[in-house]
Design a protein around this motif. Structure first.
Motif, PDB file in Angstrom:
ATOM      1  N   LEU A  40     -11.082  65.252 -16.338  1.00 49.74           N
ATOM      2  CA  LEU A  40     -10.836  64.589 -15.055  1.00 49.74           C
ATOM      3  C   LEU A  40     -10.921  65.567 -13.890  1.00 49.74           C
ATOM      4  N   VAL A  41     -10.417  66.766 -14.086  1.00 49.42           N
ATOM      5  CA  VAL A  41     -10.512  67.797 -13.042  1.00 49.42           C
ATOM      6  C   VAL A  41     -11.980  68.110 -12.761  1.00 49.42           C
ATOM      7  N   ASP A  42     -12.791  68.186 -13.817  1.00 46.71           N
ATOM      8  CA  ASP A  42     -14.213  68.473 -13.647  1.00 46.71           C
ATOM      9  C   ASP A  42     -14.925  67.326 -12.918  1.00 46.71           C
ATOM     10  N   VAL A  43     -14.591  66.098 -13.274  1.00 44.74           N
ATOM     11  CA  VAL A  43     -15.176  64.937 -12.595  1.00 44.74           C
ATOM     12  C   VAL A  43     -14.798  64.951 -11.121  1.00 44.74           C
ATOM     13  N   LYS A  44     -13.544  65.226 -10.830  1.00 41.34           N
ATOM     14  CA  LYS A  44     -13.071  65.279  -9.443  1.00 41.34           C
ATOM     15  C   LYS A  44     -13.817  66.349  -8.656  1.00 41.34           C
ATOM     16  N   ARG A  45     -13.971  67.540  -9.235  1.00 40.10           N
ATOM     17  CA  ARG A  45     -14.679  68.639  -8.565  1.00 40.10           C
ATOM     18  C   ARG A  45     -16.125  68.248  -8.273  1.00 40.10           C
ATOM     19  N   LYS A  46     -16.802  67.690  -9.271  1.00 41.51           N
ATOM     20  CA  LYS A  46     -18.199  67.269  -9.088  1.00 41.51           C
ATOM     21  C   LYS A  46     -18.310  66.190  -8.015  1.00 41.51           C
ATOM     22  N   ALA A  47     -17.379  65.243  -8.029  1.00 42.71           N
ATOM     23  CA  ALA A  47     -17.416  64.156  -7.043  1.00 42.71           C
ATOM     24  C   ALA A  47     -17.219  64.689  -5.633  1.00 42.71           C
ATOM     25  N   ILE A  48     -16.296  65.611  -5.464  1.00 40.81           N
ATOM     26  CA  ILE A  48     -16.049  66.198  -4.143  1.00 40.81           C
ATOM     27  C   ILE A  48     -17.290  66.925  -3.641  1.00 40.81           C
ATOM     28  N   LEU A  59     -18.975  59.831 -13.983  1.00 41.62           N
ATOM     29  CA  LEU A  59     -18.287  59.404 -15.209  1.00 41.62           C
ATOM     30  C   LEU A  59     -19.290  58.961 -16.266  1.00 41.62           C
ATOM     31  N   ARG A  60     -20.367  58.286 -15.853  1.00 42.72           N
ATOM     32  CA  ARG A  60     -21.397  57.876 -16.813  1.00 42.72           C
ATOM     33  C   ARG A  60     -22.086  59.080 -17.443  1.00 42.72           C
ATOM     34  N   GLU A  61     -22.260  60.148 -16.648  1.00 41.98           N
ATOM     35  CA  GLU A  61     -22.918  61.364 -17.148  1.00 41.98           C
ATOM     36  C   GLU A  61     -22.039  62.122 -18.129  1.00 41.98           C
ATOM     37  N   LEU A  97      -5.330  66.838 -26.958  1.00 38.06           N
ATOM     38  CA  LEU A  97      -6.144  65.725 -26.458  1.00 38.06           C
ATOM     39  C   LEU A  97      -5.848  65.473 -24.984  1.00 38.06           C
ATOM     40  N   ILE A  98      -4.581  65.456 -24.637  1.00 35.12           N
ATOM     41  CA  ILE A  98      -4.188  65.240 -23.238  1.00 35.12           C
ATOM     42  C   ILE A  98      -4.754  66.345 -22.351  1.00 35.12           C
ATOM     43  N   ARG A  99      -4.686  67.591 -22.799  1.00 34.32           N
ATOM     44  CA  ARG A  99      -5.237  68.718 -22.030  1.00 34.32           C
ATOM     45  C   ARG A  99      -6.744  68.553 -21.848  1.00 34.32           C
ATOM     46  N   ALA A 100      -7.460  68.136 -22.899  1.00 40.19           N
ATOM     47  CA  ALA A 100      -8.914  67.940 -22.811  1.00 40.19           C
ATOM     48  C   ALA A 100      -9.250  66.828 -21.821  1.00 40.19           C
TER      49      ALA A 100
END
Length: 138
Positions: free
Chosen positions: A17-25, A135-137, A9-12
Motif C-alpha cells: 500500500l505504501v508503494d501504491v501510494k508513492r506511485k500514485a503521488i 492497483l491493477r498493475e 502478511l500484514i507487513r507485506a
C-alpha cells in the motif's frame, strides 16, 4: 509467497500500500504538471478557461520587441519553471517564479489567467483512475 506469521502478511500488505501510494503521488504530480503545460500551450482553452485578451498597446509593443504574441509567453520563464518536487507522502507542483501568482490570481493591472487551479481541479477527478491503474498493475 507463504507467510509463517499473520504479522508478516500484514507487513507485506502495508508495504504494498505504501508503494501504491508513492506511485500514485508521483504519477498524479507529473500528470498535473503536464496539464499545467497544456493550459499554457492552449492559453486555457484545453480546460475551458477563457484568458482575457492582451491589451492592444501592450501586444503591439511586445511583438515589436520580438516577443511572442501569446499570452504568458513573453520570455517563457514562467512556463519553463513549472516543476514537481516530492518527498515522502506528498508532491508539489508549482513555480518558484514570484509573478506566477499575479497571473494566476490577477492584480488591479493584470487580469487573472489561471493555469494552476484548472489543472488541479481537473486532477481531482483523475486521481482515482491513477490509483486504480496502479492497483491493477500490482
Amino acid at each position: 509467497m507463504a507467510y509463517q506469521r499473520p504479522e508478516d502478511l500484514i507487513r507485506a500488505i502495508f508495504d504494498d500500500l505504501v508503494d501504491v501510494k508513492r506511485k500514485a503521488i508521483l504519477q498524479a504530480a507529473e500528470r498535473a504538471r503536464s496539464e499545467v503545460l497544456e493550459i499554457f500551450k492552449t492559453e486555457g482553452r484545453s480546460h475551458d478557461v477563457r484568458w482575457q485578451d492582451l491589451n492592444e498597446g501592450y501586444l503591439r509593443a511586445k511583438i515589436k520587441q520580438g516577443f511572442s504574441e501569446k499570452k504568458l509567453h513573453k520570455t517563457t520563464t514562467l512556463k519553463q519553471s513549472i516543476s514537481t518536487a516530492h518527498k515522502g507522502d506528498f508532491a508539489i507542483v508549482g513555480t518558484p517564479v514570484f509573478y506566477g501568482l499575479f497571473h494566476e490570481e490577477g492584480t488591479n493591472k493584470i487580469p487573472a489567467r489561471p493555469f494552476m487551479k484548472p489543472a488541479f481541479e481537473s486532477m481531482q477527478a483523475k486521481t482515482e483512475k491513477i490509483v486504480a491503474a496502479i492497483l491493477r498493475e500490482s
